[in-house]
Design a protein around this motif. Structure first.
Motif, PDB file in Angstrom:
ATOM      1  N   SER A  89       0.851  -1.192   0.000  1.00 54.15           N
ATOM      2  CA  SER A  89       0.000   0.000   0.000  1.00 54.15           C
ATOM      3  C   SER A  89       0.886   1.240   0.000  1.00 54.15           C
ATOM      4  O   SER A  89       1.948   1.266   0.632  1.00 54.15           O
ATOM      5  N   LEU A  90       0.447   2.278  -0.714  1.00 51.22           N
ATOM      6  CA  LEU A  90       1.227   3.509  -0.837  1.00 51.22           C
ATOM      7  C   LEU A  90       0.289   4.707  -0.815  1.00 51.22           C
ATOM      8  O   LEU A  90      -0.621   4.805  -1.641  1.00 51.22           O
ATOM      9  N   PRO A  91       0.473   5.632   0.169  1.00 48.70           N
ATOM     10  CA  PRO A  91      -0.348   6.846   0.169  1.00 48.70           C
ATOM     11  C   PRO A  91       0.088   7.783  -0.956  1.00 48.70           C
ATOM     12  O   PRO A  91       1.281   8.086  -1.089  1.00 48.70           O
ATOM     13  N   LEU A  92      -0.847   8.237  -1.751  1.00 50.16           N
ATOM     14  CA  LEU A  92      -0.550   9.151  -2.842  1.00 50.16           C
ATOM     15  C   LEU A  92      -0.820  10.602  -2.455  1.00 50.16           C
ATOM     16  O   LEU A  92       0.049  11.466  -2.594  1.00 50.16           O
ATOM     17  N   VAL A  93      -2.003  10.883  -1.967  1.00 49.99           N
ATOM     18  CA  VAL A  93      -2.367  12.231  -1.519  1.00 49.99           C
ATOM     19  C   VAL A  93      -3.040  12.094  -0.154  1.00 49.99           C
ATOM     20  O   VAL A  93      -4.224  11.780  -0.058  1.00 49.99           O
ATOM     21  N   VAL A  94      -2.236  12.310   0.910  1.00 48.80           N
ATOM     22  CA  VAL A  94      -2.752  12.256   2.280  1.00 48.80           C
ATOM     23  C   VAL A  94      -2.205  13.484   3.011  1.00 48.80           C
ATOM     24  O   VAL A  94      -1.104  13.449   3.588  1.00 48.80           O
ATOM     25  N   PRO A  95      -2.908  14.624   2.975  1.00 53.49           N
ATOM     26  CA  PRO A  95      -2.379  15.869   3.568  1.00 53.49           C
ATOM     27  C   PRO A  95      -2.033  15.752   5.051  1.00 53.49           C
ATOM     28  O   PRO A  95      -1.106  16.411   5.529  1.00 53.49           O
ATOM     29  N   SER A  96      -2.761  14.936   5.804  1.00 57.13           N
ATOM     30  CA  SER A  96      -2.490  14.826   7.240  1.00 57.13           C
ATOM     31  C   SER A  96      -1.103  14.257   7.517  1.00 57.13           C
ATOM     32  O   SER A  96      -0.462  14.624   8.514  1.00 57.13           O
ATOM     33  N   LEU A  97      -0.621  13.368   6.621  1.00 59.58           N
ATOM     34  CA  LEU A  97       0.718  12.819   6.806  1.00 59.58           C
ATOM     35  C   LEU A  97       1.781  13.906   6.627  1.00 59.58           C
ATOM     36  O   LEU A  97       2.772  13.948   7.356  1.00 59.58           O
ATOM     37  N   TRP A  98       1.595  14.777   5.657  1.00 56.88           N
ATOM     38  CA  TRP A  98       2.555  15.870   5.451  1.00 56.88           C
ATOM     39  C   TRP A  98       2.575  16.807   6.650  1.00 56.88           C
ATOM     40  O   TRP A  98       3.631  17.293   7.054  1.00 56.88           O
ATOM     41  N   LYS A  99       1.422  17.074   7.215  1.00 55.22           N
ATOM     42  CA  LYS A  99       1.362  17.961   8.384  1.00 55.22           C
ATOM     43  C   LYS A  99       2.007  17.303   9.596  1.00 55.22           C
ATOM     44  O   LYS A  99       2.644  17.983  10.418  1.00 55.22           O
ATOM     45  N   ASN A 100       1.886  15.987   9.727  1.00 60.71           N
ATOM     46  CA  ASN A 100       2.542  15.279  10.835  1.00 60.71           C
ATOM     47  C   ASN A 100       4.059  15.407  10.752  1.00 60.71           C
ATOM     48  O   ASN A 100       4.745  15.491  11.782  1.00 60.71           O
ATOM     49  N   ILE A 101       4.594  15.431   9.537  1.00 64.17           N
ATOM     50  CA  ILE A 101       6.043  15.609   9.372  1.00 64.17           C
ATOM     51  C   ILE A 101       6.457  16.993   9.857  1.00 64.17           C
ATOM     52  O   ILE A 101       7.482  17.158  10.531  1.00 64.17           O
ATOM     53  N   GLN A 102       5.659  18.018   9.542  1.00 63.67           N
ATOM     54  CA  GLN A 102       5.967  19.360  10.030  1.00 63.67           C
ATOM     55  C   GLN A 102       5.902  19.429  11.554  1.00 63.67           C
ATOM     56  O   GLN A 102       6.727  20.087  12.197  1.00 63.67           O
ATOM     57  N   ILE A 103       4.931  18.738  12.138  1.00 61.40           N
ATOM     58  CA  ILE A 103       4.825  18.719  13.605  1.00 61.40           C
ATOM     59  C   ILE A 103       6.027  18.033  14.222  1.00 61.40           C
ATOM     60  O   ILE A 103       6.559  18.468  15.256  1.00 61.40           O
ATOM     61  N   SER A 104       6.503  16.953  13.603  1.00 62.43           N
ATOM     62  CA  SER A 104       7.676  16.250  14.142  1.00 62.43           C
ATOM     63  C   SER A 104       8.920  17.121  14.074  1.00 62.43           C
ATOM     64  O   SER A 104       9.786  17.047  14.944  1.00 62.43           O
ATOM     65  N   GLN A 105       9.015  17.988  13.044  1.00 63.85           N
ATOM     66  CA  GLN A 105      10.149  18.913  12.974  1.00 63.85           C
ATOM     67  C   GLN A 105      10.089  19.927  14.119  1.00 63.85           C
ATOM     68  O   GLN A 105      11.109  20.264  14.721  1.00 63.85           O
ATOM     69  N   VAL A 106       8.899  20.418  14.419  1.00 61.14           N
ATOM     70  CA  VAL A 106       8.747  21.341  15.551  1.00 61.14           C
ATOM     71  C   VAL A 106       9.088  20.629  16.862  1.00 61.14           C
ATOM     72  O   VAL A 106       9.670  21.236  17.777  1.00 61.14           O
TER      73      VAL A 106
ATOM     74  N   LEU B 143      -6.088   9.941  -1.177  1.00 56.11           N
ATOM     75  CA  LEU B 143      -5.944   9.016  -2.293  1.00 56.11           C
ATOM     76  C   LEU B 143      -4.815   8.051  -1.974  1.00 56.11           C
ATOM     77  O   LEU B 143      -3.677   8.480  -1.729  1.00 56.11           O
ATOM     78  N   THR B 144      -5.108   6.773  -1.970  1.00 49.60           N
ATOM     79  CA  THR B 144      -4.117   5.737  -1.672  1.00 49.60           C
ATOM     80  C   THR B 144      -4.170   4.659  -2.745  1.00 49.60           C
ATOM     81  O   THR B 144      -5.209   4.451  -3.391  1.00 49.60           O
ATOM     82  N   SER B 145      -3.065   3.995  -2.953  1.00 52.58           N
ATOM     83  CA  SER B 145      -2.982   2.890  -3.918  1.00 52.58           C
ATOM     84  C   SER B 145      -2.618   1.614  -3.188  1.00 52.58           C
ATOM     85  O   SER B 145      -2.009   1.645  -2.102  1.00 52.58           O
ATOM     86  N   SER B 146      -2.985   0.490  -3.801  1.00 52.11           N
ATOM     87  CA  SER B 146      -2.705  -0.811  -3.184  1.00 52.11           C
ATOM     88  C   SER B 146      -2.444  -1.847  -4.262  1.00 52.11           C
ATOM     89  O   SER B 146      -2.909  -1.718  -5.410  1.00 52.11           O
ATOM     90  N   PHE B 147      -1.694  -2.876  -3.882  1.00 51.13           N
ATOM     91  CA  PHE B 147      -1.381  -3.986  -4.779  1.00 51.13           C
ATOM     92  C   PHE B 147      -1.288  -5.255  -3.942  1.00 51.13           C
ATOM     93  O   PHE B 147      -0.615  -5.278  -2.907  1.00 51.13           O
ATOM     94  N   ASN B 148      -1.989  -6.295  -4.402  1.00 50.16           N
ATOM     95  CA  ASN B 148      -1.984  -7.590  -3.719  1.00 50.16           C
ATOM     96  C   ASN B 148      -1.600  -8.684  -4.708  1.00 50.16           C
ATOM     97  O   ASN B 148      -2.116  -8.725  -5.840  1.00 50.16           O
ATOM     98  N   TYR B 149      -0.717  -9.537  -4.284  1.00 55.85           N
ATOM     99  CA  TYR B 149      -0.378 -10.739  -5.052  1.00 55.85           C
ATOM    100  C   TYR B 149      -0.457 -11.918  -4.084  1.00 55.85           C
ATOM    101  O   TYR B 149       0.353 -12.032  -3.168  1.00 55.85           O
ATOM    102  N   MET B 150      -1.471 -12.785  -4.326  1.00 55.38           N
ATOM    103  CA  MET B 150      -1.780 -13.836  -3.365  1.00 55.38           C
ATOM    104  C   MET B 150      -1.794 -15.204  -4.035  1.00 55.38           C
ATOM    105  O   MET B 150      -2.009 -15.331  -5.248  1.00 55.38           O
TER     106      MET B 150
END
Length: 479
Positions: free
Chosen positions: A150-167, A327-334
């Motif tokens: 799984s890969l997040p493509l557009v998740v604004p909250s994750l970007w803001k969490n990175i800024q908070i971790s820098q603070v 927006l997130t993407s996913s790939f499964n191989y089972m």
């Protein structure tokens, strides 16, 4: 002969014991920790547990920032699953399956004909147009294994969490700086307290030595009939009254030494001695001027508060981003295998894979996001009011410390003059007493005034140094 040999053995034994004692005394002397103010500060900054904890906190926040960046990278999971079917699912099929009757039975085995018969009955339409019987599907054991990406493509909250971790990292660094400022302030005041106790102890010891000489002189004069017995008694009482002061000063010196050792992060059993005296700082205090810039831009408390406000602002923005789509993407191989037994070597594994994109648009969750935003906004307002109160308190502390410094400088000049006058008055009173023009009461009063002036002088220097250390703490840097 035997007595001589015994005497020689005793002398040799005493020599060995004396050698051991001298070696131990020399070792203790060389192992004694001799420190000045700069040495005490260096040891405290490197050995104090609070400093080590502050450095660890910075490292921990740096790891937290790397963890926040990791949320933007693909997440890969290896999956393994086993399911045991207790009751198999029944499937019903509707429609016209009359074409199943047009087949050649000779081309099928008895087992296949039996399966076709079951399918035919399950699919046979009833009067309502639906099949009367269903068919049970699946097997007892179901095995699944594979890889999930799984890969997040557009998740604004994750970007803001990175800024908070820098603070958070900046806040941890400022907290470490604040810990150093506080530790330097505490070490300085503890060091000056030890010097004050040491100087007070020396003053009382010197007073005791001087009064002992005076008592011996008065006793000799009493034997010669020059002075009355009352003078001997008075001098003896004064001498003995100094002993409690010596003991108290010695006890204060030990307490101050233990406190300094604790701040330096060294064991209380380590022998230590301090160099210098409070009078050594007298010359430098008149060379240091109070800075004209007292804006407190380097004050650690205000800087921490600003960083906390910045963090709260980003938390407020994070709550507002909860309304944004993701927006997130996913790939499964089972691989999957179904069977009714546990003969693993006979299993047949069938692969399948899926790739997809998920768009999530928040619509309604009971108003939680809205009220979380309101809470974050109120927290910002609270921090603004609290900062105003903190700034007013720091300005008051700054003014008080500056006033104390000016007052202490004046006290030092005044007490320095009084020390010289008290010493001169004591010498004059002694001369008058020796010539018979003065009394022992005058001598004792002059000696008490001289001791009091000496102590006031050293206390004034200590008060100045302590106020200067507190001023440096408020300003956030050393003068």
């Amino acid at each position: 002969m035997m007595k001589i040999e015994r005497s020689v053995m005793i002398l040799l034994l005493l020599g060995v014991l004396f050698g051991l004692w001298a070696t131990t005394a020399y070792a203790q002397q060389t192992d004694t920790l001799r420190i000045d103010l700069n040495t005490a500060l260096d040891i405290a900054l490197s050995e104090n547990p609070n400093m080590k904890v502050a450095d660890m906190e910075i490292t921990k926040k740096q790891y937290a920032k790397k963890s926040a960046y990791g949320t933007l990278l693909p997440q890969i999971d290896l999956i393994g699953q086993y399911q045991r079917t207790l009751k198999r699912q029944t499937m019903y099929l509707d429609g016209d399956f009359s074409m199943l009757g047009n087949f050649d039975p000779s081309k099928f085995t008895p087992e296949e004909l039996k399966i076709l018969d079951v399918l035919g009955r399950a699919m046979a339409p009833a009067e309502g147009g639906s099949s009367n019987e269903g068919i049970q599907v699946g097997r007892k054991n179901s095995w699944t294994t594979g890889v999930n990406v799984s890969l997040p493509l557009v998740v604004p909250s994750l970007w803001k969490n990175i800024q908070i971790s820098q603070v958070d990292i900046e806040l941890a660094m400022e907290e470490a700086r604040s810990s150093k400022i506080n530790l330097r302030n505490q070490v300085k005041k503890a060091f000056f307290s030890l010097l004050l106790a040491k100087d007070s102890y020396e003053v009382f010891k010197e007073t005791y030595r001087t009064d002992s000489i005076n008592l011996d002189d008065i006793k000799n004069k009493f034997k010669q009939g020059i002075v009355p017995e009352y003078d001997v008694i008075t001098a003896d009482v004064r001498l003995k009254s100094i002993i409690p002061n010596i003991l108290q000063a010695d006890n204060m010196k030990k307490i101050a030494e233990l406190q300094l050792k604790m701040l330096m992060g060294i064991d209380s059993e380590v022998p230590m001695t301090v160099s210098g005296a409070l009078s050594d700082y007298e010359e430098s205090m008149f060379q240091q001027l109070i800075p004209a810039d007292t804006s407190m831009v380097e004050n650690s408390d205000l800087k921490q508060f600003d960083l906390q406000s910045n963090k709260a602002q980003k938390a407020y923005e994070l709550q507002k981003l909860q309304f944004a789509p993701t927006l997130t993407s996913s790939f499964n191989y089972m691989y999957m295998s179904q069977n009714n037994d546990f003969r693993f070597r006979d299993y047949r594994w069938d692969p399948y894979s899926v790739v997809g994109v998920t768009l999530s648009i928040p619509l309604f969750n009971g108003g939680q996001r809205y009220y979380n935003v309101k809470q974050s906004q109120i927290q910002l307002w609270q921090l603004q009011e609290q900062r105003k109160d903190l700034e007013r308190s720091l300005k008051l502390s700054l003014k008080n410390n500056i006033d104390l410094i000016h007052k202490n400088i004046e006290q030092i000049v005044a007490t320095q003059s009084s020390v010289e006058q008290a010493r001169k008055g004591y010498e004059i009173t002694r001369k008058r007493y020796e010539t018979g023009l003065g009394t022992i009461v005058d001598v004792n009063a002059a000696a008490l005034a001289m001791t009091s002036a000496e102590l006031q002088y050293r206390n004034a220097i200590y008060d100045y140094l302590a106020a200067k250390a507190d001023l440096e703490k408020v300003l956030g840097y050393e003068l």
